[in-house]
Design a protein around this motif. Structure first.
Motif, PDB file in Angstrom:
ATOM      1  N   TYR A 159       0.850  -1.188   0.000  1.00  0.00           N
ATOM      2  CA  TYR A 159       0.000   0.000   0.000  1.00  0.00           C
ATOM      3  C   TYR A 159       0.883   1.234   0.000  1.00  0.00           C
ATOM      4  O   TYR A 159       1.759   1.361   0.854  1.00  0.00           O
ATOM      5  CB  TYR A 159      -0.882   0.047   1.253  1.00  0.00           C
ATOM      6  CG  TYR A 159      -1.821  -1.104   1.407  1.00  0.00           C
ATOM      7  CD1 TYR A 159      -3.064  -1.092   0.777  1.00  0.00           C
ATOM      8  CD2 TYR A 159      -1.498  -2.199   2.197  1.00  0.00           C
ATOM      9  CE1 TYR A 159      -3.951  -2.142   0.935  1.00  0.00           C
ATOM     10  CE2 TYR A 159      -2.382  -3.255   2.351  1.00  0.00           C
ATOM     11  CZ  TYR A 159      -3.601  -3.228   1.722  1.00  0.00           C
ATOM     12  OH  TYR A 159      -4.468  -4.264   1.878  1.00  0.00           O
TER      13      TYR A 159
ATOM     14  N   THR B  60      -5.067   7.578   7.174  1.00  0.00           N
ATOM     15  CA  THR B  60      -5.088   6.417   6.283  1.00  0.00           C
ATOM     16  C   THR B  60      -3.999   5.422   6.662  1.00  0.00           C
ATOM     17  O   THR B  60      -4.250   4.216   6.737  1.00  0.00           O
ATOM     18  CB  THR B  60      -4.915   6.875   4.823  1.00  0.00           C
ATOM     19  OG1 THR B  60      -5.944   7.822   4.507  1.00  0.00           O
ATOM     20  CG2 THR B  60      -4.984   5.706   3.869  1.00  0.00           C
TER      21      THR B  60
ATOM     22  N   VAL C 144      -1.604  -0.633  -4.665  1.00  0.00           N
ATOM     23  CA  VAL C 144      -2.568   0.470  -4.740  1.00  0.00           C
ATOM     24  C   VAL C 144      -1.885   1.753  -4.300  1.00  0.00           C
ATOM     25  O   VAL C 144      -1.072   1.749  -3.376  1.00  0.00           O
ATOM     26  CB  VAL C 144      -3.832   0.195  -3.890  1.00  0.00           C
ATOM     27  CG1 VAL C 144      -3.500   0.042  -2.413  1.00  0.00           C
ATOM     28  CG2 VAL C 144      -4.893   1.280  -4.092  1.00  0.00           C
TER      29      VAL C 144
ATOM     30  N   ILE D 106      -2.884   5.207  -2.725  1.00  0.00           N
ATOM     31  CA  ILE D 106      -3.948   5.927  -2.033  1.00  0.00           C
ATOM     32  C   ILE D 106      -3.494   7.383  -1.967  1.00  0.00           C
ATOM     33  O   ILE D 106      -2.510   7.700  -1.318  1.00  0.00           O
ATOM     34  CB  ILE D 106      -4.193   5.352  -0.629  1.00  0.00           C
ATOM     35  CG1 ILE D 106      -4.516   3.862  -0.729  1.00  0.00           C
ATOM     36  CG2 ILE D 106      -5.309   6.124   0.077  1.00  0.00           C
ATOM     37  CD1 ILE D 106      -4.465   3.127   0.589  1.00  0.00           C
TER      38      ILE D 106
ATOM     39  N   HIS E 183      -3.635  -0.054  -8.719  1.00  0.00           N
ATOM     40  CA  HIS E 183      -4.949   0.514  -8.448  1.00  0.00           C
ATOM     41  C   HIS E 183      -4.772   1.912  -7.853  1.00  0.00           C
ATOM     42  O   HIS E 183      -3.692   2.261  -7.365  1.00  0.00           O
ATOM     43  CB  HIS E 183      -5.728  -0.375  -7.475  1.00  0.00           C
ATOM     44  CG  HIS E 183      -5.965  -1.757  -8.008  1.00  0.00           C
ATOM     45  ND1 HIS E 183      -6.908  -2.031  -8.962  1.00  0.00           N
ATOM     46  CD2 HIS E 183      -5.371  -2.937  -7.713  1.00  0.00           C
ATOM     47  CE1 HIS E 183      -6.899  -3.327  -9.235  1.00  0.00           C
ATOM     48  NE2 HIS E 183      -5.963  -3.898  -8.488  1.00  0.00           N
ATOM     49  N   TYR E 184      -5.867   2.682  -7.855  1.00  0.00           N
ATOM     50  CA  TYR E 184      -5.808   4.080  -7.406  1.00  0.00           C
ATOM     51  C   TYR E 184      -7.052   4.425  -6.603  1.00  0.00           C
ATOM     52  O   TYR E 184      -8.167   4.061  -6.971  1.00  0.00           O
ATOM     53  CB  TYR E 184      -5.721   5.006  -8.633  1.00  0.00           C
ATOM     54  CG  TYR E 184      -5.832   6.473  -8.291  1.00  0.00           C
ATOM     55  CD1 TYR E 184      -4.714   7.194  -7.905  1.00  0.00           C
ATOM     56  CD2 TYR E 184      -7.046   7.137  -8.351  1.00  0.00           C
ATOM     57  CE1 TYR E 184      -4.804   8.546  -7.590  1.00  0.00           C
ATOM     58  CE2 TYR E 184      -7.154   8.485  -8.037  1.00  0.00           C
ATOM     59  CZ  TYR E 184      -6.032   9.183  -7.658  1.00  0.00           C
ATOM     60  OH  TYR E 184      -6.133  10.505  -7.343  1.00  0.00           O
ATOM     61  N   VAL E 185      -6.839   5.144  -5.501  1.00  0.00           N
ATOM     62  CA  VAL E 185      -7.939   5.647  -4.676  1.00  0.00           C
ATOM     63  C   VAL E 185      -7.592   7.072  -4.276  1.00  0.00           C
ATOM     64  O   VAL E 185      -6.446   7.351  -3.903  1.00  0.00           O
ATOM     65  CB  VAL E 185      -8.126   4.805  -3.386  1.00  0.00           C
ATOM     66  CG1 VAL E 185      -9.237   5.368  -2.517  1.00  0.00           C
ATOM     67  CG2 VAL E 185      -8.393   3.344  -3.715  1.00  0.00           C
ATOM     68  N   ASP E 186      -8.564   7.980  -4.339  1.00  0.00           N
ATOM     69  CA  ASP E 186      -8.313   9.317  -3.800  1.00  0.00           C
ATOM     70  C   ASP E 186      -9.448   9.753  -2.893  1.00  0.00           C
ATOM     71  O   ASP E 186     -10.495   9.122  -2.825  1.00  0.00           O
ATOM     72  CB  ASP E 186      -7.999  10.347  -4.890  1.00  0.00           C
ATOM     73  CG  ASP E 186      -9.179  10.790  -5.723  1.00  0.00           C
ATOM     74  OD1 ASP E 186     -10.316  10.855  -5.232  1.00  0.00           O
ATOM     75  OD2 ASP E 186      -8.954  11.094  -6.916  1.00  0.00           O
TER      76      ASP E 186
ATOM     77  N   THR F 258      -8.322  -0.572 -11.184  1.00  0.00           N
ATOM     78  CA  THR F 258      -9.474   0.226 -10.781  1.00  0.00           C
ATOM     79  C   THR F 258      -9.008   1.563 -10.231  1.00  0.00           C
ATOM     80  O   THR F 258      -8.022   1.623  -9.496  1.00  0.00           O
ATOM     81  CB  THR F 258     -10.278  -0.520  -9.691  1.00  0.00           C
ATOM     82  OG1 THR F 258     -10.704  -1.774 -10.221  1.00  0.00           O
ATOM     83  CG2 THR F 258     -11.484   0.275  -9.246  1.00  0.00           C
TER      84      THR F 258
ATOM     85  N   LEU G  56     -10.723   4.575  -7.970  1.00  0.00           N
ATOM     86  CA  LEU G  56     -11.872   5.023  -7.187  1.00  0.00           C
ATOM     87  C   LEU G  56     -11.661   6.483  -6.806  1.00  0.00           C
ATOM     88  O   LEU G  56     -10.661   6.824  -6.181  1.00  0.00           O
ATOM     89  CB  LEU G  56     -12.031   4.191  -5.909  1.00  0.00           C
ATOM     90  CG  LEU G  56     -12.325   2.709  -6.098  1.00  0.00           C
ATOM     91  CD1 LEU G  56     -12.321   1.997  -4.754  1.00  0.00           C
ATOM     92  CD2 LEU G  56     -13.659   2.525  -6.788  1.00  0.00           C
TER      93      LEU G  56
ATOM     94  N   MET H 148     -13.309   8.916  -2.376  1.00  0.00           N
ATOM     95  CA  MET H 148     -13.562   8.062  -1.212  1.00  0.00           C
ATOM     96  C   MET H 148     -13.568   8.861   0.085  1.00  0.00           C
ATOM     97  O   MET H 148     -14.084   8.404   1.083  1.00  0.00           O
ATOM     98  CB  MET H 148     -12.519   6.946  -1.128  1.00  0.00           C
ATOM     99  CG  MET H 148     -12.653   5.941  -2.264  1.00  0.00           C
ATOM    100  SD  MET H 148     -14.277   5.167  -2.367  1.00  0.00           S
ATOM    101  CE  MET H 148     -14.301   4.220  -0.864  1.00  0.00           C
TER     102      MET H 148
END
Length: 158
Positions: free
Chosen positions: A3, A16, A74, A76, A97-100, A124, A126, A129
């Motif tokens: 991560y 986080t 991922v 983040i 993968h990507y999350v923000d 993916t 996202l 979030m």
């Protein structure tokens, strides 16, 4: 899994990182990737967890960031929303993968245009979030106000 928390030493990034320390598996790795290496190292040291490491990353210096973050599962993104497109391009370069945590309407529209590129590499992305805890609290309160009695409320945001 590896991560990577971009902006991991910042206000939202620290939360986080702490959540990942508390909930991830023992074999996972958590990387605090931040522009301020001193703060990233201080946070990593304070957590006293061998799974956590710190690295200096400037999202605007993509080649160096890719080298430093290779192997990420991922990314983040906890940096300010003006850098969301740069962070997404970094995730694409890492093939992860990507999350923000979100951004303003116009930035989100620009980010959505990258959907096809993430699909092409089987990853993916996202967006937004960070909206979940706030709206979750509002909706929970709305629902609780309509009940006769509330003994407990359990909310899981993941």
């Amino acid at each position: 899994m590896r991560y990577v928390v971009l902006g991991g030493a910042g206000a939202m990034g620290r939360i986080t990182v702490r959540d990942l320390v508390e909930t991830s598996s023992t074999g996972d790795r958590i990387v605090i990737a931040d522009y301020d290496l001193g703060k990233a190292r201080a946070l990593a040291a304070s957590l006293r967890d061998p799974r956590v490491s710190a690295v200096r990353v400037d999202v605007k210096e993509r080649a160096a960031a890719v080298k430093a973050l290779q192997g990420a599962f991922v990314l983040i993104n906890g940096v300010q929303y003006q850098l969301n497109l740069d962070a997404m391009e970094l995730a694409l370069a890492l093939k992860c993968h990507y999350v923000d945590l979100g951004g303003l309407f116009h930035m989100t529209r620009r980010q959505a245009r990258l959907d096809g590129r993430f699909r092409e590499i089987g990853r993916t992305a996202l967006l937004g979030m960070g909206a979940a805890p706030g709206i979750t609290n509002i909706l929970t309160r709305w629902a609780a106000d309509r009940l006769d009695t509330v003994c407990e409320i359990h909310v899981r945001v993941g």
